[in-house]
Scaffold this motif. Sequence first.
Motif, PDB file in Angstrom:
ATOM      1  N   ARG A 190      -2.834   6.518 122.133  1.00  0.00           N
ATOM      2  CA  ARG A 190      -3.095   5.228 122.773  1.00  0.00           C
ATOM      3  C   ARG A 190      -4.375   4.597 122.208  1.00  0.00           C
ATOM      4  O   ARG A 190      -5.419   5.236 122.139  1.00  0.00           O
ATOM      5  CB  ARG A 190      -3.240   5.427 124.278  1.00  0.00           C
ATOM      6  CG  ARG A 190      -3.626   4.156 124.985  1.00  0.00           C
ATOM      7  CD  ARG A 190      -3.853   4.399 126.458  1.00  0.00           C
ATOM      8  NE  ARG A 190      -4.481   3.233 127.053  1.00  0.00           N
ATOM      9  CZ  ARG A 190      -4.176   2.756 128.241  1.00  0.00           C
ATOM     10  NH1 ARG A 190      -3.250   3.358 128.971  1.00  0.00           N
ATOM     11  NH2 ARG A 190      -4.788   1.694 128.712  1.00  0.00           N
TER      12      ARG A 190
ATOM     13  N   ASP B 231      -6.595   1.094 122.872  1.00  0.00           N
ATOM     14  CA  ASP B 231      -6.826  -0.136 123.623  1.00  0.00           C
ATOM     15  C   ASP B 231      -7.623  -1.096 122.752  1.00  0.00           C
ATOM     16  O   ASP B 231      -8.283  -0.687 121.794  1.00  0.00           O
ATOM     17  CB  ASP B 231      -7.591   0.172 124.913  1.00  0.00           C
ATOM     18  CG  ASP B 231      -6.771   1.054 125.849  1.00  0.00           C
ATOM     19  OD1 ASP B 231      -5.757   0.571 126.378  1.00  0.00           O
ATOM     20  OD2 ASP B 231      -7.144   2.228 126.027  1.00  0.00           O
TER      21      ASP B 231
ATOM     22  N   GLY C  82      -2.393   0.375 123.904  1.00  0.00           N
ATOM     23  CA  GLY C  82      -2.713   0.373 125.328  1.00  0.00           C
ATOM     24  C   GLY C  82      -2.776  -1.067 125.803  1.00  0.00           C
ATOM     25  O   GLY C  82      -1.883  -1.859 125.514  1.00  0.00           O
TER      26      GLY C  82
ATOM     27  N   ASP D  24       1.406  -6.917 131.996  1.00  0.00           N
ATOM     28  CA  ASP D  24       0.592  -5.712 132.237  1.00  0.00           C
ATOM     29  C   ASP D  24      -0.091  -5.209 130.961  1.00  0.00           C
ATOM     30  O   ASP D  24      -0.581  -4.092 130.914  1.00  0.00           O
ATOM     31  CB  ASP D  24       1.448  -4.603 132.841  1.00  0.00           C
ATOM     32  CG  ASP D  24       2.560  -4.147 131.916  1.00  0.00           C
ATOM     33  OD1 ASP D  24       2.860  -4.852 130.935  1.00  0.00           O
ATOM     34  OD2 ASP D  24       3.124  -3.072 132.171  1.00  0.00           O
ATOM     35  N   LYS D  25      -0.152  -6.055 129.939  1.00  0.00           N
ATOM     36  CA  LYS D  25      -0.731  -5.642 128.655  1.00  0.00           C
ATOM     37  C   LYS D  25      -1.988  -6.413 128.268  1.00  0.00           C
ATOM     38  O   LYS D  25      -2.704  -5.989 127.371  1.00  0.00           O
ATOM     39  CB  LYS D  25       0.298  -5.813 127.533  1.00  0.00           C
ATOM     40  CG  LYS D  25       1.438  -4.833 127.618  1.00  0.00           C
ATOM     41  CD  LYS D  25       0.945  -3.464 127.282  1.00  0.00           C
ATOM     42  CE  LYS D  25       2.040  -2.446 127.259  1.00  0.00           C
ATOM     43  NZ  LYS D  25       1.528  -1.105 127.079  1.00  0.00           N
TER      44      LYS D  25
ATOM     45  N   ASP E  75      -6.583   1.852 133.831  1.00  0.00           N
ATOM     46  CA  ASP E  75      -5.243   1.818 133.257  1.00  0.00           C
ATOM     47  C   ASP E  75      -4.876   3.165 132.634  1.00  0.00           C
ATOM     48  O   ASP E  75      -3.749   3.631 132.769  1.00  0.00           O
ATOM     49  CB  ASP E  75      -5.141   0.698 132.212  1.00  0.00           C
ATOM     50  CG  ASP E  75      -3.707   0.423 131.836  1.00  0.00           C
ATOM     51  OD1 ASP E  75      -2.977  -0.154 132.667  1.00  0.00           O
ATOM     52  OD2 ASP E  75      -3.301   0.804 130.718  1.00  0.00           O
ATOM     53  N   ARG E  76      -5.836   3.789 131.986  1.00  0.00           N
ATOM     54  CA  ARG E  76      -5.575   5.111 131.400  1.00  0.00           C
ATOM     55  C   ARG E  76      -5.279   6.139 132.489  1.00  0.00           C
ATOM     56  O   ARG E  76      -4.393   6.980 132.319  1.00  0.00           O
ATOM     57  CB  ARG E  76      -6.758   5.566 130.549  1.00  0.00           C
ATOM     58  CG  ARG E  76      -6.864   4.807 129.243  1.00  0.00           C
ATOM     59  CD  ARG E  76      -8.049   5.220 128.429  1.00  0.00           C
ATOM     60  NE  ARG E  76      -8.069   4.519 127.144  1.00  0.00           N
ATOM     61  CZ  ARG E  76      -8.993   4.682 126.234  1.00  0.00           C
ATOM     62  NH1 ARG E  76     -10.003   5.522 126.431  1.00  0.00           N
ATOM     63  NH2 ARG E  76      -8.944   4.010 125.101  1.00  0.00           N
TER      64      ARG E  76
ATOM     65  N   SER F 128      -3.938   5.518 135.405  1.00  0.00           N
ATOM     66  CA  SER F 128      -2.600   5.242 135.946  1.00  0.00           C
ATOM     67  C   SER F 128      -1.520   5.713 134.984  1.00  0.00           C
ATOM     68  O   SER F 128      -0.464   6.169 135.404  1.00  0.00           O
ATOM     69  CB  SER F 128      -2.428   3.753 136.270  1.00  0.00           C
ATOM     70  OG  SER F 128      -2.379   2.982 135.092  1.00  0.00           O
ATOM     71  N   ASP F 129      -1.769   5.647 133.669  1.00  0.00           N
ATOM     72  CA  ASP F 129      -0.821   6.173 132.685  1.00  0.00           C
ATOM     73  C   ASP F 129      -0.670   7.686 132.818  1.00  0.00           C
ATOM     74  O   ASP F 129       0.412   8.225 132.664  1.00  0.00           O
ATOM     75  CB  ASP F 129      -1.277   5.852 131.254  1.00  0.00           C
ATOM     76  CG  ASP F 129      -0.743   4.524 130.761  1.00  0.00           C
ATOM     77  OD1 ASP F 129      -0.023   3.840 131.509  1.00  0.00           O
ATOM     78  OD2 ASP F 129      -1.048   4.175 129.610  1.00  0.00           O
ATOM     79  N   GLU F 130      -1.780   8.358 133.112  1.00  0.00           N
ATOM     80  CA  GLU F 130      -1.746   9.816 133.258  1.00  0.00           C
ATOM     81  C   GLU F 130      -0.934  10.235 134.473  1.00  0.00           C
ATOM     82  O   GLU F 130      -0.389  11.322 134.521  1.00  0.00           O
ATOM     83  CB  GLU F 130      -3.170  10.374 133.379  1.00  0.00           C
ATOM     84  CG  GLU F 130      -3.976  10.263 132.108  1.00  0.00           C
ATOM     85  CD  GLU F 130      -5.430  10.611 132.305  1.00  0.00           C
ATOM     86  OE1 GLU F 130      -5.824  11.012 133.413  1.00  0.00           O
ATOM     87  OE2 GLU F 130      -6.199  10.473 131.334  1.00  0.00           O
TER      88      GLU F 130
ATOM     89  N   VAL G 212       1.786   8.743 135.597  1.00  0.00           N
ATOM     90  CA  VAL G 212       3.209   8.426 135.477  1.00  0.00           C
ATOM     91  C   VAL G 212       3.969   9.710 135.224  1.00  0.00           C
ATOM     92  O   VAL G 212       3.667  10.451 134.285  1.00  0.00           O
ATOM     93  CB  VAL G 212       3.450   7.418 134.310  1.00  0.00           C
ATOM     94  CG1 VAL G 212       4.933   7.224 134.087  1.00  0.00           C
ATOM     95  CG2 VAL G 212       2.748   6.112 134.585  1.00  0.00           C
TER      96      VAL G 212
ATOM     97  N   THR H 135       6.651  12.338 133.991  1.00  0.00           N
ATOM     98  CA  THR H 135       7.511  12.440 132.812  1.00  0.00           C
ATOM     99  C   THR H 135       8.865  12.966 133.247  1.00  0.00           C
ATOM    100  O   THR H 135       9.001  13.569 134.310  1.00  0.00           O
ATOM    101  CB  THR H 135       6.892  13.380 131.762  1.00  0.00           C
ATOM    102  OG1 THR H 135       6.684  14.659 132.359  1.00  0.00           O
ATOM    103  CG2 THR H 135       5.579  12.823 131.241  1.00  0.00           C
TER     104      THR H 135
END
Length: 135
Positions: free
Chosen positions: A45, A47, A78, A105-106, A123-124, A126-128, A130, A132
């Motif tokens: 990722r 950003d 990101g 959201d980008k 944001d990072r 919140s990505d963690e 999610v 899988t």
Amino acid sequence: MPITITWDDEAKTMFRYTFEGQWTWDDVYATMQKANTMLPENPVRIDVLIDYQSTARIPDSFITNLKGIAKRQPDFAGITVIIAKSAIIKVFVDVSRRTDAKIADKIYWVETDEQAYQLIEQDRKSDEQVPTDEV
């Protein structure tokens, strides 16, 4: 060149584009090409900070180009955070986000570096969180 690009962190997970004085969309696209040559072999990722604090220039077709650039980001991209005090830039970013769900959201706008770093950190995280796919 009125736009420079640097890594904003030692881990090479954040690009910073710094805009100064007069610039054109050709300058933007040339700098993006330079960014491609700076990428690690297997990027994770990344950003992007758009540091717009040292210019007031708003070239023609700002929203159109902003949306086009946001849509062409690679899979490892990101979020993009525009740092500017300009209310006009905020309006352009807000309009772009409201009129195009693919980039909502980008791309974000903030007034300070500190706000940009906080937004990226959130944001990072919140990505963690999610989940899988489990097999």
